[in-house]
Design an enzyme around this catalytic site. Structure first.
Site: not given
Ligand SMILES: CC(C)(CNC(=O)c1ccc(Oc2ccccc2)cc1)c1ccc2c(N)nc(N)nc2n1
Length: 327
Positions: A34-37, A115, A286
């Site tokens: 860290d010191a070098e950074y 999450k 997902k």
């Molecule tokens: C899946 C999504 C809801 C993100 N995606 C979006 O927000 C999103 C938004 C518009 C999209 O497409 C559109 C484009 C134009 C208009 C409407 C939708 C697609 C995805 C989400 C939300 C919260 C998350 C979280 N807390 N942890 C993790 N690991 N993943 C997460 N993923």
């Protein structure tokens, strides 16, 4: 030192500090002590003060935080930041899987992610340079917190390729940093933060970036909202692409061929969540193929191709009265 030597030294220091920062903050694998950074950062600060024309907007010296803002500007999310539907038990996961297979066919695979219990932000890059960071807000209108996010070491100021891209992720405060911050607040007789999520949110709400810079915030990116030119077919591929660009992604993200593997993944983390250096409040599942995500589409506020399995609230015993509160 003359202007010419200064220009060379500034460029040399910039590249070194970017490499050291990437290894330390994104790979969690420091190259130098860290010191070098800190020494090289201090040398670059002095050179930029002596030769102001050499300071670039994405110089590593922005990590220490600039002058305080009067207020945060509002930001419109051209692509909304959506929320997630919730699942609370295995049956909810099987119901989700059945709905997905009814709409997108039986050949459906998933990607599962932790999450993170932090706050959602959107990062925008133009030509590979970090130009804006914003809070989720209500999903369509957030706040511009670019100056604070520039101080987060794991947010790259410059990507490995000069692409235009917008990504989303979760900013969080590691458990150790939270404990140290609250200990310092206790010593100072100040109010404590209730949990790391509130501490991270409170840190990003600071108008003075120098305060945010000292809060040891971190990030995991989990979604590409918009990108020019990349040919991405799956969500897992999108995560891999973000990692190639230099973003920090969570190493526990896993491809799950079907609902049974999703349940196994969830159960494996219910027991192991306390081993992590950061807090999680569930698992996000997902649909992996992007063309199937498009077939499934969205409800008013969340995608039909994703769901959040929420862990039961943790039992925390308060030290004062000893009664158990579910929080
Ligand atoms: C899946 C999504 C809801 C993100 N995606 C979006 O927000 C999103 C938004 C518009 C999209 O497409 C559109 C484009 C134009 C208009 C409407 C939708 C697609 C995805 C989400 C939300 C919260 C998350 C979280 N807390 N942890 C993790 N690991 N993943 C997460 N993923």
């Amino acid at each position: 030192m003359n202007q010419n030597d200064a220009t060379k030294r500034v460029e040399e220091l910039r590249q070194l500090l970017e490499k050291y920062g990437y290894h330390y903050y994104v790979l969690d694998d420091p190259l130098v002590p860290d010191a070098e950074y800190d020494e090289k950062m201090q040398e670059l600060i002095w050179l930029e003060e002596e030769f102001p024309e050499l300071k670039q907007s994405d110089s590593p010296t922005v990590r220490i935080g600039g002058k305080p803002l009067d207020a945060f500007e509002k930001v419109q999310h051209t692509i909304p930041m959506m929320s997630l539907g919730n699942a609370f038990n295995e049956q909810d996961i099987y119901d989700f899987d059945r709905r997905v297979r009814q709409a997108a066919g039986d050949d459906v695979q998933y990607t599962c992610e932790l999450k993170i219990d932090g706050l959602a932000v959107s990062l925008t890059y133009e030509n590979g340079r970090f130009v804006r960071g914003a809070t989720r807000g209500d999903g369509t209108t957030g706040e511009d917190i670019t100056k604070n996010l520039q101080t987060v070491g794991s947010i790259p100021l410059r990507l490995s390729q000069p692409v235009d891209i917008e990504v989303r992720g979760e900013v969080f405060m590691p458990k150790r940093s939270f404990e140290k911050l609250n200990a310092a607040k206790e010593d100072a007789g100040e109010a404590l933060f209730a949990n790391p999520r509130n501490a991270a949110a409170g840190s990003l709400r600071q108008l003075d970036p120098k305060v945010a810079a000292k809060r040891n915030l971190d990030i995991f990116l989990y979604s590409i909202a918009d990108v020019d030119g990349a040919d991405i077919q799956t969500h897992y591929g999108a995560i891999s692409y973000m990692k190639e660009l230099g973003f920090k992604t969570n190493p526990n993200t896993q491809h799950c061929p079907g609902a049974e593997e999703v349940i196994e993944y969830i159960n494996s983390w219910i027991d192991r969540r306390n081993d992590l250096s950061y807090e999680i409040d569930g698992i996000v599942i997902k649909v992996d193929r992007l063309h199937q995500q498009e077939e499934l589409g969205f409800t008013a506020k969340s995608p039909r191709w994703a769901i959040a399995y929420k862990f039961p609230a943790e039992e925390k015993v308060t030290t004062l009265t000893g009664i158990t509160l579910s929080v």
